[in-house]
Design a protein around this motif. Structure first.
Motif, PDB file in Angstrom:
ATOM      1  N   THR A  86       0.831  -1.225   0.000  1.00  0.00           N
ATOM      2  CA  THR A  86       0.000   0.000   0.000  1.00  0.00           C
ATOM      3  C   THR A  86       0.858   1.264   0.000  1.00  0.00           C
ATOM      4  O   THR A  86       0.670   2.179   0.787  1.00  0.00           O
ATOM      5  N   LEU A  87       1.811   1.301  -0.927  1.00  0.00           N
ATOM      6  CA  LEU A  87       2.708   2.451  -1.013  1.00  0.00           C
ATOM      7  C   LEU A  87       1.964   3.742  -1.325  1.00  0.00           C
ATOM      8  O   LEU A  87       2.365   4.810  -0.870  1.00  0.00           O
ATOM      9  N   SER A  88       0.865   3.636  -2.072  1.00  0.00           N
ATOM     10  CA  SER A  88       0.107   4.849  -2.414  1.00  0.00           C
ATOM     11  C   SER A  88      -0.464   5.547  -1.182  1.00  0.00           C
ATOM     12  O   SER A  88      -0.814   6.728  -1.240  1.00  0.00           O
ATOM     13  N   SER A  89      -0.521   4.851  -0.056  1.00  0.00           N
ATOM     14  CA  SER A  89      -1.030   5.478   1.172  1.00  0.00           C
ATOM     15  C   SER A  89       0.049   6.287   1.899  1.00  0.00           C
ATOM     16  O   SER A  89      -0.255   7.012   2.843  1.00  0.00           O
ATOM     17  N   ILE A  90       1.299   6.186   1.452  1.00  0.00           N
ATOM     18  CA  ILE A  90       2.393   6.928   2.099  1.00  0.00           C
ATOM     19  C   ILE A  90       2.394   8.348   1.544  1.00  0.00           C
ATOM     20  O   ILE A  90       2.744   8.571   0.389  1.00  0.00           O
ATOM     21  N   LYS A  91       1.978   9.297   2.381  1.00  0.00           N
ATOM     22  CA  LYS A  91       1.853  10.690   1.949  1.00  0.00           C
ATOM     23  C   LYS A  91       2.925  11.592   2.543  1.00  0.00           C
ATOM     24  O   LYS A  91       3.194  12.664   2.009  1.00  0.00           O
ATOM     25  N   ASP A  92       3.538  11.186   3.660  1.00  0.00           N
ATOM     26  CA  ASP A  92       4.476  12.073   4.348  1.00  0.00           C
ATOM     27  C   ASP A  92       5.943  11.733   4.096  1.00  0.00           C
ATOM     28  O   ASP A  92       6.834  12.302   4.711  1.00  0.00           O
ATOM     29  N   HIS A  93       6.203  10.812   3.175  1.00  0.00           N
ATOM     30  CA  HIS A  93       7.566  10.464   2.765  1.00  0.00           C
ATOM     31  C   HIS A  93       7.580  10.336   1.249  1.00  0.00           C
ATOM     32  O   HIS A  93       6.757   9.599   0.698  1.00  0.00           O
ATOM     33  N   PRO A  94       8.525  11.002   0.578  1.00  0.00           N
ATOM     34  CA  PRO A  94       8.661  10.732  -0.857  1.00  0.00           C
ATOM     35  C   PRO A  94       9.108   9.281  -1.016  1.00  0.00           C
ATOM     36  O   PRO A  94       9.929   8.803  -0.229  1.00  0.00           O
ATOM     37  N   TRP A  95       8.560   8.576  -1.998  1.00  0.00           N
ATOM     38  CA  TRP A  95       8.945   7.183  -2.205  1.00  0.00           C
ATOM     39  C   TRP A  95       8.962   6.859  -3.687  1.00  0.00           C
ATOM     40  O   TRP A  95       8.333   7.531  -4.500  1.00  0.00           O
ATOM     41  N   HIS A  96       9.700   5.810  -3.989  1.00  0.00           N
ATOM     42  CA  HIS A  96       9.812   5.325  -5.367  1.00  0.00           C
ATOM     43  C   HIS A  96      10.084   3.829  -5.293  1.00  0.00           C
ATOM     44  O   HIS A  96      10.875   3.383  -4.468  1.00  0.00           O
ATOM     45  N   ILE A  97       9.411   3.058  -6.141  1.00  0.00           N
ATOM     46  CA  ILE A  97       9.705   1.628  -6.212  1.00  0.00           C
ATOM     47  C   ILE A  97      10.378   1.349  -7.547  1.00  0.00           C
ATOM     48  O   ILE A  97       9.968   1.898  -8.578  1.00  0.00           O
ATOM     49  N   GLN A  98      11.428   0.545  -7.498  1.00  0.00           N
ATOM     50  CA  GLN A  98      12.229   0.261  -8.675  1.00  0.00           C
ATOM     51  C   GLN A  98      12.454  -1.238  -8.806  1.00  0.00           C
ATOM     52  O   GLN A  98      12.957  -1.873  -7.878  1.00  0.00           O
ATOM     53  N   SER A  99      12.095  -1.797  -9.941  1.00  0.00           N
ATOM     54  CA  SER A  99      12.426  -3.197 -10.230  1.00  0.00           C
ATOM     55  C   SER A  99      13.925  -3.298 -10.391  1.00  0.00           C
ATOM     56  O   SER A  99      14.553  -2.398 -10.959  1.00  0.00           O
ATOM     57  N   CYS A 100      14.497  -4.394  -9.884  1.00  0.00           N
ATOM     58  CA  CYS A 100      15.942  -4.557 -10.050  1.00  0.00           C
ATOM     59  C   CYS A 100      16.341  -6.021  -9.968  1.00  0.00           C
ATOM     60  O   CYS A 100      15.560  -6.881  -9.569  1.00  0.00           O
ATOM     61  N   CYS A 101      17.584  -6.246 -10.331  1.00  0.00           N
ATOM     62  CA  CYS A 101      18.225  -7.541 -10.152  1.00  0.00           C
ATOM     63  C   CYS A 101      19.617  -7.252  -9.609  1.00  0.00           C
ATOM     64  O   CYS A 101      20.462  -6.706 -10.319  1.00  0.00           O
ATOM     65  N   GLY A 115      22.772  -6.043 -11.691  1.00  0.00           N
ATOM     66  CA  GLY A 115      22.828  -4.590 -11.520  1.00  0.00           C
ATOM     67  C   GLY A 115      21.694  -3.862 -12.212  1.00  0.00           C
ATOM     68  O   GLY A 115      21.542  -2.650 -12.085  1.00  0.00           O
ATOM     69  N   GLU A 116      20.868  -4.606 -12.938  1.00  0.00           N
ATOM     70  CA  GLU A 116      19.764  -3.991 -13.678  1.00  0.00           C
ATOM     71  C   GLU A 116      18.818  -3.252 -12.727  1.00  0.00           C
ATOM     72  O   GLU A 116      18.396  -3.802 -11.719  1.00  0.00           O
ATOM     73  N   GLY A 117      18.518  -1.990 -13.035  1.00  0.00           N
ATOM     74  CA  GLY A 117      17.581  -1.187 -12.249  1.00  0.00           C
ATOM     75  C   GLY A 117      18.222  -0.418 -11.100  1.00  0.00           C
ATOM     76  O   GLY A 117      17.612   0.501 -10.566  1.00  0.00           O
ATOM     77  N   LEU A 118      19.442  -0.778 -10.721  1.00  0.00           N
ATOM     78  CA  LEU A 118      20.060  -0.126  -9.562  1.00  0.00           C
ATOM     79  C   LEU A 118      20.398   1.334  -9.840  1.00  0.00           C
ATOM     80  O   LEU A 118      20.189   2.202  -8.983  1.00  0.00           O
ATOM     81  N   CYS A 119      20.930   1.634 -11.028  1.00  0.00           N
ATOM     82  CA  CYS A 119      21.285   3.016 -11.360  1.00  0.00           C
ATOM     83  C   CYS A 119      20.063   3.922 -11.366  1.00  0.00           C
ATOM     84  O   CYS A 119      20.124   5.059 -10.905  1.00  0.00           O
ATOM     85  N   GLN A 120      18.931   3.388 -11.854  1.00  0.00           N
ATOM     86  CA  GLN A 120      17.709   4.193 -11.863  1.00  0.00           C
ATOM     87  C   GLN A 120      17.293   4.557 -10.434  1.00  0.00           C
ATOM     88  O   GLN A 120      16.812   5.655 -10.179  1.00  0.00           O
ATOM     89  N   GLY A 121      17.478   3.626  -9.505  1.00  0.00           N
ATOM     90  CA  GLY A 121      17.170   3.915  -8.109  1.00  0.00           C
ATOM     91  C   GLY A 121      18.068   5.004  -7.548  1.00  0.00           C
ATOM     92  O   GLY A 121      17.596   5.936  -6.876  1.00  0.00           O
ATOM     93  N   LEU A 122      19.362   4.912  -7.828  1.00  0.00           N
ATOM     94  CA  LEU A 122      20.299   5.945  -7.371  1.00  0.00           C
ATOM     95  C   LEU A 122      19.994   7.296  -8.006  1.00  0.00           C
ATOM     96  O   LEU A 122      20.110   8.336  -7.351  1.00  0.00           O
ATOM     97  N   GLU A 123      19.599   7.288  -9.269  1.00  0.00           N
ATOM     98  CA  GLU A 123      19.234   8.539  -9.938  1.00  0.00           C
ATOM     99  C   GLU A 123      18.033   9.187  -9.252  1.00  0.00           C
ATOM    100  O   GLU A 123      17.989  10.410  -9.079  1.00  0.00           O
TER     101      GLU A 123
END
Length: 179
Positions: free
Chosen positions: A143-158, A162-170
């Protein structure tokens, strides 16, 4: 005047940003940390306590604390919370049985006073595994959409590739100075 500006700029550019990497045991936290650091897979064993490494991304310094995720260690996570700017929550996308525990731990952290200003990056790890949950499924279950008081981002990775890790750091670097 130029010297003052240069000194201020160097202070700003070299500022360290504290990151805690949390998640249940065997989620891939240490593998992700060492992918960031060395861009390769290292043989890991369960983390007892923590590993800490400095990762530099485009002149941005992240002090990353990889914290052990075994059940007996989770109650001590809060000792690492002070001055944390980013939480990286690593989720094992195959481990459906323990996703409810991950959710409990996430919301316990978000309720902690020391993390009230922290941004949250969720890595949906092990996306290379057959039958894994997608980032969208994990987001819905947590229920990440319920988190209103913290900026958040979900990123698929392996973590292994290393796939997806750079996007998370960005995403993390884009959050610096936003608040």
């Amino acid at each position: 005047m130029g010297l003052i500006f240069a000194k201020l700029w160097s202070l700003f550019c070299n500022q360290e940003h504290k990151v805690i990497i949390v998640g249940l045991d065997n989620a891939g936290k240490t593998t992700i940390l060492y992918q960031f650091l060395m861009n390769e897979v290292v043989h890991t064993s369960p983390t007892i306590g923590s590993n800490v490494e400095e990762i530099v991304v485009k002149n941005t310094h992240f002090l990353m604390w990889d914290i052990g995720g075994q059940e007996s260690l989770r109650s001590s996570w809060n000792t690492y919370y002070s001055n944390t700017e980013f939480i990286i929550l690593v989720v094992d996308s195959i481990d459906r049985e323990r996703l409810s525990i991950t959710k409990e731990e996430l919301y316990r952290m978000l309720a902690h006073e020391d993390l009230r200003k922290a941004a949250v990056l969720i890595f949906a790890n092990k996306q290379d595994m057959k039958g894994c949950m997608t980032a969208a499924e994990i987001s819905k279950y947590l229920t990440l959409s319920s988190i209103k008081d913290h900026p958040w981002h979900i990123q698929s990775c392996c973590a292994l590739t290393g796939e997806g890790l750079c996007q998370g750091l960005e995403w993390m670097t884009s959050r610096i100075g936003v608040r």
